[in-house]
Design a protein around this motif. Sequence first.
Motif, PDB file in Angstrom:
ATOM      1  N   LEU A 158       0.818  -1.197   0.000  1.00  0.00           N
ATOM      2  CA  LEU A 158       0.000   0.000   0.000  1.00  0.00           C
ATOM      3  C   LEU A 158       0.858   1.256   0.000  1.00  0.00           C
ATOM      4  O   LEU A 158       1.887   1.313   0.678  1.00  0.00           O
ATOM      5  CB  LEU A 158      -0.916   0.027   1.234  1.00  0.00           C
ATOM      6  N   LEU A 159       0.439   2.250  -0.771  1.00  0.00           N
ATOM      7  CA  LEU A 159       1.066   3.572  -0.739  1.00  0.00           C
ATOM      8  C   LEU A 159       0.309   4.449   0.240  1.00  0.00           C
ATOM      9  O   LEU A 159      -0.905   4.312   0.415  1.00  0.00           O
ATOM     10  CB  LEU A 159       1.044   4.211  -2.132  1.00  0.00           C
ATOM     11  N   GLY A 160       1.024   5.388   0.875  1.00  0.00           N
ATOM     12  CA  GLY A 160       0.403   6.282   1.825  1.00  0.00           C
ATOM     13  C   GLY A 160      -0.507   7.305   1.169  1.00  0.00           C
ATOM     14  O   GLY A 160      -0.546   7.455  -0.057  1.00  0.00           O
ATOM     15  N   ALA A 161      -1.229   8.033   2.019  1.00  0.00           N
ATOM     16  CA  ALA A 161      -2.208   8.998   1.529  1.00  0.00           C
ATOM     17  C   ALA A 161      -1.569  10.108   0.711  1.00  0.00           C
ATOM     18  O   ALA A 161      -2.200  10.672  -0.190  1.00  0.00           O
ATOM     19  CB  ALA A 161      -2.974   9.596   2.710  1.00  0.00           C
ATOM     20  N   ASN A 162      -0.304  10.445   0.998  1.00  0.00           N
ATOM     21  CA  ASN A 162       0.342  11.552   0.277  1.00  0.00           C
ATOM     22  C   ASN A 162       0.382  11.326  -1.224  1.00  0.00           C
ATOM     23  O   ASN A 162       0.208  12.256  -2.016  1.00  0.00           O
ATOM     24  CB  ASN A 162       1.761  11.773   0.816  1.00  0.00           C
ATOM     25  N   ALA A 163       0.635  10.084  -1.613  1.00  0.00           N
ATOM     26  CA  ALA A 163       0.705   9.783  -3.048  1.00  0.00           C
ATOM     27  C   ALA A 163      -0.640  10.002  -3.713  1.00  0.00           C
ATOM     28  O   ALA A 163      -0.721  10.444  -4.864  1.00  0.00           O
ATOM     29  CB  ALA A 163       1.162   8.332  -3.254  1.00  0.00           C
ATOM     30  N   VAL A 164      -1.721   9.705  -2.980  1.00  0.00           N
ATOM     31  CA  VAL A 164      -3.065   9.860  -3.528  1.00  0.00           C
ATOM     32  C   VAL A 164      -3.459  11.334  -3.566  1.00  0.00           C
ATOM     33  O   VAL A 164      -3.927  11.849  -4.583  1.00  0.00           O
ATOM     34  CB  VAL A 164      -4.080   9.071  -2.678  1.00  0.00           C
ATOM     35  N   VAL A 165      -3.264  12.015  -2.436  1.00  0.00           N
ATOM     36  CA  VAL A 165      -3.687  13.412  -2.323  1.00  0.00           C
ATOM     37  C   VAL A 165      -2.900  14.301  -3.278  1.00  0.00           C
ATOM     38  O   VAL A 165      -3.448  15.254  -3.846  1.00  0.00           O
ATOM     39  CB  VAL A 165      -3.534  13.896  -0.869  1.00  0.00           C
ATOM     40  N   ARG A 166      -1.641  13.963  -3.495  1.00  0.00           N
ATOM     41  CA  ARG A 166      -0.806  14.801  -4.361  1.00  0.00           C
ATOM     42  C   ARG A 166      -1.387  14.898  -5.770  1.00  0.00           C
ATOM     43  O   ARG A 166      -1.576  16.011  -6.292  1.00  0.00           O
ATOM     44  CB  ARG A 166       0.613  14.223  -4.415  1.00  0.00           C
ATOM     45  N   VAL A 167      -1.701  13.758  -6.377  1.00  0.00           N
ATOM     46  CA  VAL A 167      -2.234  13.805  -7.737  1.00  0.00           C
ATOM     47  C   VAL A 167      -3.647  14.378  -7.746  1.00  0.00           C
ATOM     48  O   VAL A 167      -4.041  15.089  -8.675  1.00  0.00           O
ATOM     49  CB  VAL A 167      -2.190  12.403  -8.397  1.00  0.00           C
ATOM     50  N   ALA A 168      -4.426  14.121  -6.687  1.00  0.00           N
ATOM     51  CA  ALA A 168      -5.778  14.658  -6.623  1.00  0.00           C
ATOM     52  C   ALA A 168      -5.758  16.184  -6.582  1.00  0.00           C
ATOM     53  O   ALA A 168      -6.557  16.845  -7.258  1.00  0.00           O
ATOM     54  CB  ALA A 168      -6.503  14.104  -5.397  1.00  0.00           C
TER      55      ALA A 168
END
Length: 398
Positions: free
Chosen positions: A182-192
């Motif tokens: 699993l990747l952390g939330a930062n990777a998701v929030v960054r692209v969002a």
Amino acid sequence: MSKRILVVDDSATMRDMLSQYLQAGDYLVACATSGAQALDILKTERFDVIVTDLEMPELDGFALIRSISELDWDPAVILFTQHDQRTLHSARELAMAYSVNLLGTLTKPIDKEQLLLTLNDVAKTRSSARQGTETVLAETEFMRGLMTDGLAPVFQPKVNLATGEVEGAEVFARWRAPGGGLLGANAVVRVAREKGYMDVLTYRMLELAMEQQGKWAREGQDIQLSINVSSENLRKEDFADVVSGLADQFGVDPKKVRLELAESEFQVDERVPLEVLSRLHLRGFGLTLDDFGTGFASLIRLHSIPFDELVVDREFIGRAAEDKIARTILESAIDLSHKLELRCSCEGIEDLAQLEMVKSLKADVGQGYHIAKPMAPDEFLIWIEDYKDGVEKIEGLN
């Protein structure tokens, strides 16, 4: 291999003294006589650590912090000054604002052992969450995974600090990497954020969280969830209807859902967010002002908006034991929340001392790795049962 350190100070005496200290610790040392010269050096050379005075002519340490944040690599930084703790406090805040890897702050005269002890933490400074920001999801991968099985919500327990009972959990985003793990939330929030999909991400997290919550409810598990929303969501007039619709779809009691909005996200001069928040409150959803103390929300506005919980920013909890200013803010925030008849939650409780501190200050709810880590749904249920049975214990609560 010995670590490379750049010492920045306009005093030759201080540069020589620090060089001797560091060389005795088997570090490779270079020096700059000013912030401007340091920037010239950093254009062609890389260092593991930059040790810099805050007060220098032309380009001072505060300006250097900003410049360090713009480098395409990530050196650790130690700041020092002959001024008072308030100056160092401001420097720490600035370093955090620019996401600079700050090892520590020192006051003159600098103690050799304290300097070397601070440097011993270089290898441990960058957390896995920060490292996760280096993982970049492609936009197409993000959108495809968002609508399929890319998101994997995890749940971190929140406990009542007076009784020790589990009150619920906060939901965090994780991303299933193609190669496993699993990747952390930062990777998701960054692209969002970069691609303008924060509202889409929030909708999907709300959907997945309430779907899981409804499943637990049917299995007899009554669990309150705290779910983060963004200012983009609150600017949509139909957001309250969307949230209510999800609760109806999955059979979730609105009173078991808390929507968390970071203070830094909150736009006090916009009418639509106020209307949306008021409508959500009217329908029974809990409203939490997150990261209290880091933004600029007006206290008058805080009184007029139907929040029923404040979350004190974790930075104040982490520093309150050693930083008088941070402790004062923490204590005042807890006291303010109670005077406004709001519950006060403290996140980021990392050890027993922090837990005992927030308990002594009469905070209501606690959350953090000392209590429990974020967990996948099945693991979370097992943890709850083990905690109720006394198999899992929380030092300071059991």
